[in-house]
Scaffold this motif. Sequence first.
Motif: not given
Length: 211
Positions: A83-93
């Motif tokens: 339950n640790r943050p791994m990646l964040e989606i910063t853009a998505d088209t």
Amino acid sequence: MKTSNLLPEQASARQVIDAGDYYIGKLLAGQTLRILDLEGNQAADTLFYSADDPSERYSAMDTIREQGNVYLTAGSVLRTNLNRPMLEITADTCGRHDTLGGACATESNTVRYSLEKRCMHACRDSWMLAVAEHPEYGIGKRDITHNINFFMNVPVTETGGLTFEDGISAPGKYVEMKALMDVVVLISNCPQLNNPCNGYDPTPVEILVWD
């Protein structure tokens, strides 16, 4: 949907992954990874692992629970089985990405299509080849767990079932994520010839990395 201001010509690394091929590599904390759907409606079946300890890996269960949504898009934080943050989606088209449909395998080829399709190449084969050819990452068969299907459209029905529908991506669509820890990225660019979502024609994707 959210666009990115990162320029491809400024990327520190670029690589095209042909349909049916794999990619494995390390992404350092702070780096940004883009997966680019070059021709549209292609599925990039992706796994993430902690580079320090691959037993800590992307967890669909923890990610879905914490964000309260079965789909991924800009703002989603991918979480590990600790339950640790791994990646964040910063853009998505593209708009959304599947967390539930799983990857194609010889077994699913048999169930979904026919016994004659069992031995057709599948994403799990690509992953197994990748970890066999790159033992330096310390990833083995037991580490192949639930994955993300970037660009794949798998709606949840009113009764809680899953359906595999036509893709909602298009040429040039992309998803971009920033690493929150050092991670190993393992991608199978899906070779599936039996699913209509890609018009029965698997195509290349490109990965780009910015420091």
